[in-house]
Scaffold this motif. Structure first.
Motif, PDB file in Angstrom:
ATOM      1  N   ILE A 175       0.845  -1.204   0.000  1.00 14.29           N
ATOM      2  CA  ILE A 175       0.000   0.000   0.000  1.00 14.29           C
ATOM      3  C   ILE A 175       0.879   1.253   0.000  1.00 14.29           C
ATOM      4  CG2 ILE A 175      -1.654   1.326   1.400  1.00 14.29           C
ATOM      5  CD1 ILE A 175      -3.328  -0.941   1.281  1.00 14.29           C
ATOM      6  N   ALA A 176       1.952   1.192   0.790  1.00 15.89           N
ATOM      7  CA  ALA A 176       2.870   2.339   0.835  1.00 15.89           C
ATOM      8  C   ALA A 176       3.504   2.546  -0.539  1.00 15.89           C
ATOM      9  CB  ALA A 176       3.939   2.103   1.902  1.00 15.89           C
ATOM     10  N   ALA A 177       3.842   1.461  -1.202  1.00 13.61           N
ATOM     11  CA  ALA A 177       4.455   1.572  -2.536  1.00 13.61           C
ATOM     12  C   ALA A 177       3.450   2.180  -3.522  1.00 13.61           C
ATOM     13  CB  ALA A 177       4.914   0.200  -3.011  1.00 13.61           C
ATOM     14  N   GLU A 178       2.191   1.784  -3.402  1.00  4.59           N
ATOM     15  CA  GLU A 178       1.159   2.345  -4.291  1.00  4.59           C
ATOM     16  C   GLU A 178       0.999   3.839  -4.061  1.00  4.59           C
ATOM     17  OE1 GLU A 178      -1.567  -1.659  -4.597  1.00  4.59           O
ATOM     18  OE2 GLU A 178      -2.536   0.155  -3.848  1.00  4.59           O
ATOM     19  N   LEU A 179       1.065   4.235  -2.796  1.00  4.04           N
ATOM     20  CA  LEU A 179       0.924   5.661  -2.480  1.00  4.04           C
ATOM     21  C   LEU A 179       2.072   6.458  -3.100  1.00  4.04           C
ATOM     22  CD1 LEU A 179      -0.688   7.412   0.235  1.00  4.04           C
ATOM     23  CD2 LEU A 179       1.726   7.833   0.365  1.00  4.04           C
ATOM     24  N   ARG A 180       3.272   5.886  -3.025  1.00  5.87           N
ATOM     25  CA  ARG A 180       4.437   6.573  -3.613  1.00  5.87           C
ATOM     26  C   ARG A 180       4.283   6.697  -5.129  1.00  5.87           C
ATOM     27  NH1 ARG A 180       7.430   3.682   0.462  1.00  5.87           N
ATOM     28  NH2 ARG A 180       7.745   1.907  -0.915  1.00  5.87           N
ATOM     29  N   GLU A 181       3.789   5.626  -5.719  1.00  4.58           N
ATOM     30  CA  GLU A 181       3.623   5.616  -7.179  1.00  4.58           C
ATOM     31  C   GLU A 181       2.564   6.640  -7.610  1.00  4.58           C
ATOM     32  OE1 GLU A 181       1.891   2.459 -10.230  1.00  4.58           O
ATOM     33  OE2 GLU A 181       3.178   1.553  -8.710  1.00  4.58           O
ATOM     34  N   ARG A 182       1.488   6.685  -6.839  1.00  5.96           N
ATOM     35  CA  ARG A 182       0.379   7.596  -7.138  1.00  5.96           C
ATOM     36  C   ARG A 182       0.831   9.052  -6.991  1.00  5.96           C
ATOM     37  NH1 ARG A 182      -4.672   8.861  -4.498  1.00  5.96           N
ATOM     38  NH2 ARG A 182      -4.090   7.941  -2.527  1.00  5.96           N
ATOM     39  N   ASP A 183       1.601   9.271  -5.936  1.00  8.27           N
ATOM     40  CA  ASP A 183       2.195  10.584  -5.678  1.00  8.27           C
ATOM     41  C   ASP A 183       3.015  11.058  -6.850  1.00  8.27           C
ATOM     42  OD1 ASP A 183       1.628  11.423  -3.153  1.00  8.27           O
ATOM     43  OD2 ASP A 183       3.743  11.487  -2.561  1.00  8.27           O
ATOM     44  N   GLN A 184       3.856  10.136  -7.315  1.00 12.75           N
ATOM     45  CA  GLN A 184       4.764  10.432  -8.424  1.00 12.75           C
ATOM     46  C   GLN A 184       3.946  10.778  -9.667  1.00 12.75           C
ATOM     47  OE1 GLN A 184       7.827  10.833  -8.453  1.00 12.75           O
ATOM     48  NE2 GLN A 184       8.581  10.475 -10.529  1.00 12.75           N
ATOM     49  N   ARG A 185       2.882  10.009  -9.901  1.00  6.25           N
ATOM     50  CA  ARG A 185       2.046  10.258 -11.087  1.00  6.25           C
ATOM     51  C   ARG A 185       1.358  11.620 -10.957  1.00  6.25           C
ATOM     52  NH1 ARG A 185      -1.605   6.193 -10.854  1.00  6.25           N
ATOM     53  NH2 ARG A 185      -0.072   4.662 -11.483  1.00  6.25           N
ATOM     54  N   ASP A 186       0.811  11.912  -9.775  1.00  5.58           N
ATOM     55  CA  ASP A 186       0.104  13.184  -9.562  1.00  5.58           C
ATOM     56  C   ASP A 186       1.050  14.386  -9.720  1.00  5.58           C
ATOM     57  OD1 ASP A 186      -2.117  11.646  -8.976  1.00  5.58           O
ATOM     58  OD2 ASP A 186      -2.085  12.022  -6.812  1.00  5.58           O
ATOM     59  N   ARG A 187       2.309  14.194  -9.311  1.00  3.46           N
ATOM     60  CA  ARG A 187       3.248  15.330  -9.342  1.00  3.46           C
ATOM     61  C   ARG A 187       3.880  15.538 -10.710  1.00  3.46           C
ATOM     62  NH1 ARG A 187       4.864  17.073  -3.999  1.00  3.46           N
ATOM     63  NH2 ARG A 187       4.375  15.465  -2.469  1.00  3.46           N
ATOM     64  N   THR A 188       3.936  14.479 -11.510  1.00  2.00           N
ATOM     65  CA  THR A 188       4.691  14.597 -12.757  1.00  2.00           C
ATOM     66  C   THR A 188       3.812  14.600 -14.002  1.00  2.00           C
ATOM     67  OG1 THR A 188       5.000  12.221 -12.811  1.00  2.00           O
ATOM     68  CG2 THR A 188       6.782  13.519 -11.819  1.00  2.00           C
ATOM     69  N   ARG A 189       2.485  14.469 -13.845  1.00  2.19           N
ATOM     70  CA  ARG A 189       1.658  14.453 -15.065  1.00  2.19           C
ATOM     71  C   ARG A 189       1.794  15.810 -15.776  1.00  2.19           C
ATOM     72  NH1 ARG A 189      -3.496  14.322 -11.273  1.00  2.19           N
ATOM     73  NH2 ARG A 189      -3.556  16.528 -10.774  1.00  2.19           N
ATOM     74  N   ALA A 190       1.620  15.752 -17.108  1.00  2.00           N
ATOM     75  CA  ALA A 190       1.849  16.961 -17.901  1.00  2.00           C
ATOM     76  C   ALA A 190       0.787  18.019 -17.603  1.00  2.00           C
ATOM     77  CB  ALA A 190       1.828  16.594 -19.382  1.00  2.00           C
ATOM     78  N   ASN A 191      -0.441  17.570 -17.358  1.00  2.00           N
ATOM     79  CA  ASN A 191      -1.551  18.499 -17.186  1.00  2.00           C
ATOM     80  C   ASN A 191      -1.874  18.702 -15.712  1.00  2.00           C
ATOM     81  OD1 ASN A 191      -4.767  19.009 -17.393  1.00  2.00           O
ATOM     82  ND2 ASN A 191      -3.702  19.682 -19.224  1.00  2.00           N
ATOM     83  N   SER A 192      -1.832  19.948 -15.256  1.00  2.00           N
ATOM     84  CA  SER A 192      -2.141  20.282 -13.855  1.00  2.00           C
ATOM     85  C   SER A 192      -1.452  19.367 -12.840  1.00  2.00           C
ATOM     86  CB  SER A 192      -3.647  20.221 -13.586  1.00  2.00           C
ATOM     87  OG  SER A 192      -4.350  21.001 -14.479  1.00  2.00           O
ATOM     88  N   PRO A 193      -0.132  19.279 -12.884  1.00  2.00           N
ATOM     89  CA  PRO A 193       0.526  18.454 -11.867  1.00  2.00           C
ATOM     90  C   PRO A 193       0.320  19.055 -10.479  1.00  2.00           C
ATOM     91  CG  PRO A 193       2.136  19.774 -13.045  1.00  2.00           C
ATOM     92  CD  PRO A 193       0.817  19.996 -13.734  1.00  2.00           C
ATOM     93  N   LEU A 194       0.470  18.215  -9.470  1.00  2.00           N
ATOM     94  CA  LEU A 194       0.342  18.702  -8.100  1.00  2.00           C
ATOM     95  C   LEU A 194       1.487  19.664  -7.798  1.00  2.00           C
ATOM     96  CD1 LEU A 194      -0.756  18.579  -5.189  1.00  2.00           C
ATOM     97  CD2 LEU A 194       0.725  16.619  -4.823  1.00  2.00           C
ATOM     98  N   LEU A 195       1.137  20.930  -7.644  1.00  2.00           N
ATOM     99  CA  LEU A 195       2.127  21.992  -7.390  1.00  2.00           C
ATOM    100  C   LEU A 195       1.457  23.065  -6.541  1.00  2.00           C
ATOM    101  CD1 LEU A 195       3.698  23.038 -10.821  1.00  2.00           C
ATOM    102  CD2 LEU A 195       4.923  22.233  -8.802  1.00  2.00           C
ATOM    103  N   PRO A 196       2.192  23.702  -5.643  1.00  2.00           N
ATOM    104  CA  PRO A 196       1.559  24.808  -4.923  1.00  2.00           C
ATOM    105  C   PRO A 196       1.352  25.991  -5.865  1.00  2.00           C
ATOM    106  CG  PRO A 196       3.747  24.288  -4.006  1.00  2.00           C
ATOM    107  CD  PRO A 196       3.560  23.428  -5.208  1.00  2.00           C
TER     108      PRO A 196
END
Ligand code: DC
Length: 232
Positions: A175-196
């Motif tokens: 589960i922790a690995a999935e969270l890390r992977e999801r985090d990475q996807r959310d932060r690096t996607r081309a459209n509206s990445p997770l950013l302040p």
């Protein structure tokens, strides 16, 4: 709570999974008498429908088509949002692991995001909302009155998630690995990445209690309510 002219705020709370957004957003909304809207639950509802209708998470056009045929509603309630998909209560189902993973995948598509953003804006019209997500301060409400970016150390976020879900043993690591992977996807996607957003207040909750974070955010909101009436 409104300012002296009756105006209510739009408050955006963004950040990665496990930073404490949902709890803070719901407690803050309760204190101010605002609606608490979990934007992630909408991506989750669409992801669930894609699973049920066997639509590929990679097929952007089919996902948008599916969204167009769906009614996704959030109903604020004390323990978080009730999620209604085509009038069916899917609040618990959308929190399950397969939907969590699928939501992160469907949310990478620009046209899916446009669909979501349009509806999220409608929900925030008139203010009096605390909306939480990943792109609320950057895309959904770039003019939000208050933007909070709530972050925490990844290890702490993983621990909180596991505690929340009462998971121990071998499945904890996956589960922790999935969270890390999801985090990475959310932060690096081309459209509206997770950013302040540039004007967001960044709060790191790693060493802060939930009460302390709430107190800080509430103080910022009350200041905004004061300055809103003073400025206009
Ligand atoms: O906040 P959450 O874990 O319920 O969100 C589920 C997924 O939805 C998350 O992996 C990223 C996506 N999401 C998004 O892209 N933009 C948002 N405003 C909210 C969620």
């Amino acid at each position: 709570m409104a300012d002296s002219r009756g105006r209510k705020l739009i408050i955006a709370i963004d950040g990665p999974a496990g930073a404490g957004k949902s709890t803070i957003a719901s407690r803050l909304a309760r204190k101010l008498g605002y609606k608490n809207l979990e934007s992630g639950a909408m991506y989750r509802a669409l992801a669930l429908k894609a699973i049920e209708w066997d639509v590929s998470f990679e097929d952007e056009a089919a996902l948008v088509n599916l969204a167009d045929q769906s009614r996704i509603r959030l109903e604020p309630s004390l323990g978080g949002n009730r999620v209604l998909l085509d009038e069916r209560d899917v609040s618990s189902r959308v929190r399950e692991r397969d939907v969590t993973e699928a939501a992160s995948r469907v949310s990478v598509h620009p046209r899916v995001r446009e669909w979501m953003v349009a509806r999220q804006r409608e929900m925030g019209i008139g203010g009096g909302v605390v909306m939480e997500g990943r792109d609320i301060g950057t895309k959904v409400f770039p003019d939000a009155d208050l933007k909070i970016f709530l972050d925490a150390d990844p290890v702490v976020r993983e621990q909180r998630r596991l505690e929340q879900q009462r998971i121990k043993g071998p499945s904890a690591e996956s589960i922790a690995a999935e969270l890390r992977e999801r985090d990475q996807r959310d932060r690096t996607r081309a459209n509206s990445p997770l950013l302040p957003a540039p004007d967001a207040v960044i709060l790191d909750s790693t060493n802060l209690s939930e009460d302390k974070v709430l107190e800080t955010v509430e103080e910022l909101a009350r200041k905004k309510l004061g300055s809103k009436s003073a400025a206009k």
